[in-house]
Design a protein around this motif. Structure first.
Motif, PDB file in Angstrom:
ATOM      1  N   LEU A  82       2.648  -2.609   4.727  1.00  0.00           N
ATOM      2  CA  LEU A  82       2.941  -3.453   3.585  1.00  0.00           C
ATOM      3  C   LEU A  82       4.230  -4.191   3.902  1.00  0.00           C
ATOM      4  N   LYS A  83       4.134  -5.519   4.061  1.00  0.00           N
ATOM      5  CA  LYS A  83       5.327  -6.304   4.387  1.00  0.00           C
ATOM      6  C   LYS A  83       5.884  -6.859   3.091  1.00  0.00           C
ATOM      7  N   GLY A  84       7.132  -6.589   2.840  1.00  0.00           N
ATOM      8  CA  GLY A  84       7.729  -7.087   1.601  1.00  0.00           C
ATOM      9  C   GLY A  84       8.274  -5.946   0.777  1.00  0.00           C
ATOM     10  N   ALA A  85       8.970  -6.317  -0.275  1.00  0.00           N
ATOM     11  CA  ALA A  85       9.669  -5.335  -1.086  1.00  0.00           C
ATOM     12  C   ALA A  85       8.684  -4.464  -1.855  1.00  0.00           C
ATOM     13  N   ALA A  86       8.548  -3.222  -1.438  1.00  0.00           N
ATOM     14  CA  ALA A  86       7.539  -2.347  -2.026  1.00  0.00           C
ATOM     15  C   ALA A  86       8.155  -1.205  -2.816  1.00  0.00           C
ATOM     16  N   SER A  87       9.385  -1.396  -3.286  1.00  0.00           N
ATOM     17  CA  SER A  87      10.064  -0.310  -4.007  1.00  0.00           C
ATOM     18  C   SER A  87       9.305   0.121  -5.244  1.00  0.00           C
TER      19      SER A  87
END
Lengths: 816, 157
Positions: free
Chosen positions: A213-218
């Motif tokens: 998963l590329k990107g902010a996955a918080s």
């Protein structure tokens, strides 16, 4: 339960024996069949996998499928289609086999309109508003690198940062270390993720599928997923009344690596068990040069061998559990251990001269300095499907123990005594030790409420970290985190999916104080005072974070669009808050900053795709802003005490802007010839602080991979089993640097891949060959930790791997 | 409508990418320089220090923008653990165990905002330290945090 276990093991043993005595037959047969839904309507596009032959096909518009040229024997057929419950069939193929009739039931959790689509990864990509890459076992086999993360490096936007041939950590769009979460079996992997020498303790043979998963996955994974997440999925649960296994053999020329991984699995009706053992041994790896300069210190290398980088790795895994219609619960027990050397000339307080005769005597010995790591995990994953509804409860409970030791000859620095004191309780060669115990728990409820698919969940984790060794960098600490989230997917219409998520986290961190075991001279007005220095004060901090994310998927047909905007966060780690010592890999003195705030990030992700029969294109730009990025700032200062005059690096926060993107182009030139272009670009700029105008450390330069693959068609409805491919990677120079980096020139590297399926009688063999750095090019990788000491990347590496899968006759079950 | 939003987003992104180039600042990526080749520089590779005597550390430091700080670290090399950054190798005494080796770690501030600096620091070698092979390590930073290291092999008699 014990009885069931016993029966299962008995079954496995009997099956193994029976398999060994089954005579090989050389006749071939057909396997044909038809797939329908529960109303007898034909289903097209259903994926059919036949193992152990590793064949796959899809049902046509009449729901029919055909496998030809099959050696007679026992197979497992898997029929899967998104929106339907997968079917597993154990069957015996002989020349009088009747056509099969397979009826698929719709999956209970299917959302609104059931989407029938052959490729599940594609389906998931269309359902996920963040940029998602899914790689399967075939990809892992084809591109296998020194570690799982190195294998993933072929994907655009994914790089690794590491030391040597086996230790590496993922870098997603330039963010790595504690900014990328790695999840295995549903539980966040907790190693010593802060150091470049700390590889991920994951056995790449045990991975069946990896989601990136590329990107902010918080909002899904909590703190640390600010740059992305990598989820490693284990092998699926075997089909009922099936037993089998496989043996993998691997060899690599560069480091003279040999390894094997063997697994066995068996399932009764509802209980199953699977086990795997992996062993790999490698020697010093080789670079195409005989001399390097470690910060101006000339170091000769014998035959290009990087002295003392040999290592051994073992992996042991046991999975067992119950698989019912509504309830399933699986235990995963594993131990991954490694022992490897550090490049002897570049470890310590300063570049060192080493006993080259001793080190170069054998390329396989592991001398000092070296590391030894053991990571144990016990995870339970359970889920319960509420009967008659689309609701599901899921839980993961995990315990992890990471034990890391770094050994080096005692080197006094600062006011440490010149000779190691005999009465000190710490072993004289134990430079550092980290002992981490982690308990984690996740609880989720997935609710199907009309056109809403709502997931609400809780995550909790408790860590206890202790330290040992004669050197000091990071104090012992305890940490508790708790978080809760709600994530809703709303099917707006046939083509549009909307996403919204909100999450709250609380973290409490308490670090212990640390006092030197030796006295230092402190100058005072009354002359020098000799006292043991307190290197770290105890620290007690709490952090709160509220993050959110909204997204959209629009898939009207050939065109697809994703958009996501969200806020992510990361809690500072103990090292960033309380470090105070020498980093022996960096020749730097690192000082924590106890006042750091949780790092925040705002990110916009877009992905545009177009898919035609012969070609496809995907463009994924992103924009990211950090109001307070935490980074290790090299100051102009030198440390007078313990740092032995080394430069002081201090943690600080600054505003950072990042943007970039990836492009993927695929074109089917001929039925058997395809080409692919994968490109990536990234730019990061610090907008405030001492390094205003500079980039961030380890910023990957722009790069592209151009691939050409020839895969001959072998029959109707059968995908090719053989392939020959070439990857031509072009990497631009990196001129944007920040101290202590150096500008890195561009380079071109060629990698070849080839593979085929062979058969000896009934026995299939999957053979794959890879030649990495085929032209033995000497180049520097800007994101390698060894770049700092001017060390080129590994030279030519021929990787040969062989997989021998087998299944065992299920009819034996009746005799049991 | 959604498509328009997307175009707007992409346009914004391209603008951000484009605009950033205009505000590009001049970034210092040059390392500072330590020179010990002047006639009066001391110590040099293979120099000798005398026990119970003082000496003056003279080196010429320079940077293209601003110097940061300089640190001197004198430690024993009785175990031959490292080599110097210099091309010339010095004669080494046999490996021996340290008893009371000389150790000096000292950081010297450089006056703010200088591009050139000539060190003249008085350093003393105590009379009771072990004679033998030593290292004289000079580390120089500039204000941006770029660091240059010079490692000299010296002897104490």
């Amino acid at each position: 339960m014990a009885y069931t276990w016993l029966r299962l093991m008995q079954l496995v043993v009997i099956l193994l024996l029976s398999c060994a005595v089954t005579p090989a037959k050389s006749q071939t047969s057909l396997l044909r069949g038809k797939i329908t839904d529960e109303h007898e309507r034909p289903l097209s596009g259903v994926s059919l996998h036949l193992s152990p032959a590793q064949l796959a096909t899809q049902s046509d518009e009449n729901g029919s499928f055909l496998f030809t040229d099959l050696p007679q024997g026992t197979y497992t057929l898997t029929a899967s289609s998104v929106g339907y419950v997968s079917q597993y069939l154990a069957l015996v193929v002989h020349n009088t086999s009747k056509p099969l009739r397979i009826r698929l039931k719709p999956a209970v959790q299917a959302l609104g309109n059931v989407v029938v689509q052959a490729d599940q990864a594609g389906f998931r990509q269309r359902e996920e508003s963040l940029n998602l890459e899914v790689v399967d076992r075939a990809f892992l086999q084809r591109h296998r690198g020194g570690s799982l993360m190195q294998t993933l490096e072929r994907l655009p936007g994914v790089k690794t940062i590491g030391i040597g041939s086996g230790q590496s950590k993922p870098l997603i769009r330039g963010l790595g270390f504690n900014r990328v979460v790695v999840v295995e079996n549903g539980v966040k992997h907790e190693g010593q993720q802060w150091g470049a020498d700390h590889g991920l303790e994951i056995d790449q043979f045990a991975a069946e599928q990896v989601d990136i998963l590329k990107g902010a996955a918080s909002f899904v994974y909590g703190s640390d997923a600010i740059g992305g997440a990598i989820a490693v999925q284990p092998a699926p649960v075997p089909a009922p009344h099936m037993a089998g296994g496989s043996v993998d053999l691997i060899g690599k020329s560069n480091s003279a690596l040999y390894g094997t991984s063997a697994n066995l699995f068996g399932r009764g009706q509802r209980w199953f068990a699977a086990a795997r053992a992996t062993y790999q041994s490698y020697g010093d790896y080789r670079v195409p040069t005989d001399r390097i300069f470690v910060y101006d210190y000339a170091v000769p290398l014998r035959k290009g061998q990087l002295r003392n980088t040999a290592g051994r790795e073992t992996g042991l895994h046991l999975h067992t559990g119950y698989v019912g219609e509504q309830f399933r619960s699986v235990f995963y027990l594993s131990q991954v251990a490694s022992r490897s050397g550090f490049f002897a000339n570049a470890h310590g307080l300063e570049p060192r001269r080493v006993d080259t005769d001793l080190h170069d005597a054998s390329p396989r010995d592991i001398l000092l300095p070296r590391q030894q790591v053991t990571h144990r995990k016990l995870i339970n994953r359970s889920q319960y499907q509420l009967p008659g509804t689309g609701h599901r409860l899921e839980a993961e409970l995990g315990y992890q123990h990471n034990f890391r030791q770094e050994f080096s000859p005692y080197v006094n620095h600062g006011y440490m005594p010149p000779l190691y004191p005999r009465d000190l309780a710490i072993p004289a060669e134990l430079e550092r030790e980290f002992d981490k115990h982690v308990y984690s728990g996740n609880l989720r409820a997935a609710l199907a409420l009309g056109r809403h698919a709502l997931v609400v969940g809780l995550n909790g984790e408790r860590q206890n970290n202790t330290i040992n060794g004669w050197s000091f960098l990071v104090p012992a600490f305890r940490q508790q985190t708790a978080g809760g989230f709600a994530y809703d997917k709303f099917q707006l219409n046939e083509h549009t999916l909307l996403h919204g998520a909100i999450r709250y986290d609380y973290t409490h961190l308490r670090t212990n104080s640390y006092t030197d075991w030796f006295p230092s001279a402190t100058p005072t007005s009354a002359g020098d005072l000799s006292e043991k220095l307190v290197r770290a004060q105890g620290l007690d901090r709490s952090f709160n974070s509220l993050v959110w994310s909204v997204g959209i998927n629009y898939n009207p047909g050939r065109f697809s669009l994703k958009g996501n905007v969200g806020k992510s966060f990361r809690v500072p780690i103990a090292k960033e808050l309380a470090a105070n010592g020498v980093n022996y890999h960096y020749f730097s003195y690192e000082r924590g900053n106890p006042t750091l705030n949780p790092e925040q990030s705002y990110q916009l992700d877009v992905s545009l795709g177009w898919k035609q029969e012969k070609w496809s294109v995907q463009l994924s730009p992103f924009f990211n802003y950090f109001p307070n990025y935490i980074y290790l700032n090299p100051t102009a200062e030198h440390d007078y005490y313990y740092g032995a005059g080394n430069q002081v690096f201090e943690y600080a926060q600054s505003r950072v802007r990042r943007y970039g993107g990836e492009v993927q182009l695929r074109y089917q030139l001929l039925p058997s010839l395809s080409t692919e272009l994968l490109g990536e670009y990234l730019r990061a700029t610090q907008l405030s602080g001492a390094k205003r105008g500079f980039t961030l450390p380890f910023s990957p330069p722009a790069s592209a991979v151009l691939n050409l693959t020839w895969a001959p068609r072998t029959g109707v409805g059968r995908p090719s089993e053989s392939y020959v491919g070439v990857d031509y990677r072009l990497t631009s120079q990196q001129q944007s640097i920040v101290p202590p980096e150096r500008k890195t020139p561009g380079y071109q590297v060629l990698t070849l891949q080839a593979g085929t399926n062979l058969r000896f009688g009934q026995q299939p063999l999957l053979l794959s060959l890879q030649v990495q750095n085929a032209l033995n090019t000497r180049y520097l990788n800007h994101t390698s930790f060894y770049r700092l000491i001017g060390l080129p990347e590994a030279g030519r590496n021929v990787i040969l791997s062989l997989k021998i899968p087998f299944t065992m006759t299920p009819t034996i079950h009746e005799k049991n | 409508m959604k498509i328009h939003l997307l175009y707007a987003a992409v346009a914004a992104l391209t603008c951000v990418a484009g605009c950033s180039e205009d505000e590009k600042e001049v970034i210092d990526t040059e390392y500072p320089v330590i020179a010990v080749d002047a006639a009066d520089a001391f110590p040099k590779q293979c120099s000798t220090l005398k026990r119970g005597q003082s000496f003056t550390f003279r080196a010429s430091l320079s940077d293209n923008v601003r110097l940061g700080s300089v640190s001197v670290d004198v430690h024993h090399n009785f175990d031959h653990h490292t080599h110097s950054t210099e091309v010339i190798e010095c004669n080494m005494e046999p490996v021996k165990r340290p008893v009371n080796p000389f150790l000096l770690i000292k950081s010297f501030p450089i006056p703010e905002g200088l591009q050139q600096y000539q060190t003249a620091f008085e350093l003393a070698v105590p009379a009771d330290v072990d004679p033998g092979d030593y290292h004289f390590l000079i580390r120089l930073t500039d204000q941006e945090g770029w660091q240059t290291v010079k490692g000299l092999s010296i002897k104490i008699e």
